[in-house]
Design a protein around this motif. Structure first.
Motif, short mmCIF file in Angstrom:
data_model
loop_
_atom_site.label_atom_id
_atom_site.label_comp_id
_atom_site.label_asym_id
_atom_site.label_seq_id
_atom_site.Cartn_x
_atom_site.Cartn_y
_atom_site.Cartn_z
N GLU A 48 -9.59 5.96 -7.50
CA GLU A 48 -10.96 5.71 -7.49
C GLU A 48 -11.91 5.97 -7.06
O GLU A 48 -11.55 6.60 -5.82
CB GLU A 48 -10.55 3.91 -6.99
N VAL A 49 -13.22 5.55 -7.42
CA VAL A 49 -14.48 6.35 -6.42
C VAL A 49 -15.10 5.30 -6.26
O VAL A 49 -15.76 4.00 -6.82
CB VAL A 49 -15.09 7.09 -7.65
N ARG A 50 -15.75 5.09 -5.52
CA ARG A 50 -16.30 3.97 -4.89
C ARG A 50 -17.83 4.96 -3.14
O ARG A 50 -17.58 5.52 -2.95
CB ARG A 50 -15.42 3.13 -4.25
N PRO A 51 -18.84 4.07 -3.16
CA PRO A 51 -19.88 5.22 -2.28
C PRO A 51 -19.24 3.99 -0.96
O PRO A 51 -18.43 3.15 -1.20
CB PRO A 51 -21.06 4.29 -2.55
N VAL A 52 -19.27 5.02 -0.40
CA VAL A 52 -18.97 4.29 1.94
C VAL A 52 -20.28 4.99 2.07
O VAL A 52 -21.37 5.11 1.84
CB VAL A 52 -18.40 5.34 2.49
N THR A 81 0.73 -1.36 -0.10
CA THR A 81 -0.10 0.17 -0.08
C THR A 81 0.46 1.34 -0.06
O THR A 81 0.56 1.77 -0.74
CB THR A 81 -0.90 0.25 1.21
N LYS A 82 1.72 1.49 0.64
CA LYS A 82 3.04 2.45 1.35
C LYS A 82 3.59 3.18 -0.20
O LYS A 82 4.00 4.34 -0.86
CB LYS A 82 3.37 2.13 2.13
N GLU A 83 3.86 1.72 -1.70
CA GLU A 83 3.79 2.28 -2.70
C GLU A 83 2.88 2.88 -3.87
O GLU A 83 3.72 3.67 -4.65
CB GLU A 83 4.45 1.17 -2.84
N VAL A 84 1.65 2.43 -3.34
CA VAL A 84 0.57 3.07 -4.47
C VAL A 84 -0.54 3.55 -4.03
O VAL A 84 -0.73 4.50 -4.98
CB VAL A 84 0.20 1.59 -5.14
N PHE A 85 -0.73 4.03 -2.63
CA PHE A 85 -1.43 4.31 -2.14
C PHE A 85 -1.10 6.03 -1.27
O PHE A 85 -0.46 6.03 -0.61
CB PHE A 85 -2.29 4.23 -1.34
N ALA A 86 -1.67 7.28 -1.61
CA ALA A 86 -1.42 8.46 -1.73
C ALA A 86 -2.28 8.64 -1.27
O ALA A 86 -1.62 10.44 -0.21
CB ALA A 86 -1.07 9.09 -2.81
N GLY A 87 -3.06 8.89 -0.43
CA GLY A 87 -4.19 8.91 0.45
C GLY A 87 -5.70 9.13 0.16
O GLY A 87 -5.66 8.06 -1.01
N TYR A 88 -6.19 9.93 0.54
CA TYR A 88 -8.02 9.62 0.39
C TYR A 88 -8.46 10.60 0.63
O TYR A 88 -8.28 11.20 1.54
CB TYR A 88 -8.07 8.32 1.02
N ILE A 112 -17.62 13.48 -10.24
CA ILE A 112 -16.80 13.26 -10.60
C ILE A 112 -16.06 14.66 -11.24
O ILE A 112 -14.47 15.11 -11.39
CB ILE A 112 -17.20 12.74 -12.05
N ASP A 113 -17.21 15.53 -10.97
CA ASP A 113 -16.36 16.82 -10.76
C ASP A 113 -15.38 17.42 -9.99
O ASP A 113 -14.52 17.98 -10.42
CB ASP A 113 -17.74 17.35 -10.71
N ILE A 114 -15.36 16.85 -8.77
CA ILE A 114 -14.60 16.55 -7.78
C ILE A 114 -12.97 16.43 -7.91
O ILE A 114 -12.32 16.35 -8.08
CB ILE A 114 -15.25 16.52 -5.91
N VAL A 115 -13.91 14.75 -8.54
CA VAL A 115 -12.16 14.28 -8.46
C VAL A 115 -11.43 14.87 -9.50
O VAL A 115 -10.07 14.79 -9.52
CB VAL A 115 -12.93 12.68 -9.55
N ARG A 116 -12.40 15.22 -10.88
CA ARG A 116 -11.17 15.78 -12.38
C ARG A 116 -10.18 17.14 -11.38
O ARG A 116 -9.74 17.60 -12.31
CB ARG A 116 -12.81 16.68 -13.16
N ALA A 117 -10.28 17.78 -10.37
CA ALA A 117 -9.93 18.67 -9.50
C ALA A 117 -8.44 18.30 -9.06
O ALA A 117 -7.57 18.85 -8.23
CB ALA A 117 -10.76 19.93 -8.94
N ILE A 118 -8.50 17.07 -8.67
CA ILE A 118 -7.20 16.36 -7.99
C ILE A 118 -5.96 16.24 -8.82
O ILE A 118 -6.29 15.61 -10.00
CB ILE A 118 -7.85 14.21 -7.93
N PRO A 119 -5.39 16.37 -8.33
CA PRO A 119 -3.37 16.45 -8.81
C PRO A 119 -3.57 15.29 -9.30
O PRO A 119 -2.90 15.14 -10.29
CB PRO A 119 -2.38 17.13 -8.28
#
Length: 51
Positions: A45-49, A10-17, A29-36
């Protein structure tokens, strides 16, 4: 020899959430488009909680 599995650590591929509360997927999706990471060719990745 002991290993933790044939997958990337995880430490190699997980940069935050981000946790975003929105009414519909289009708003998220509009919000995700602003993520660098998404703008620079990375994966997001987008998933429901469930509450």
């Amino acid at each position: 020899m002991i290993t933790d599995g044939p997958y990337a650590d995880t430490k190699e591929v997980f940069a935050g959430y981000y946790i975003v509360e929105e009414d519909d997927l289009d708003s998220v999706i509009d919000i995700v488009r602003a993520i660098p990471a998404a703008r620079l060719g990375g994966a997001v990745e987008v998933r429901p909680v469930d509450e």
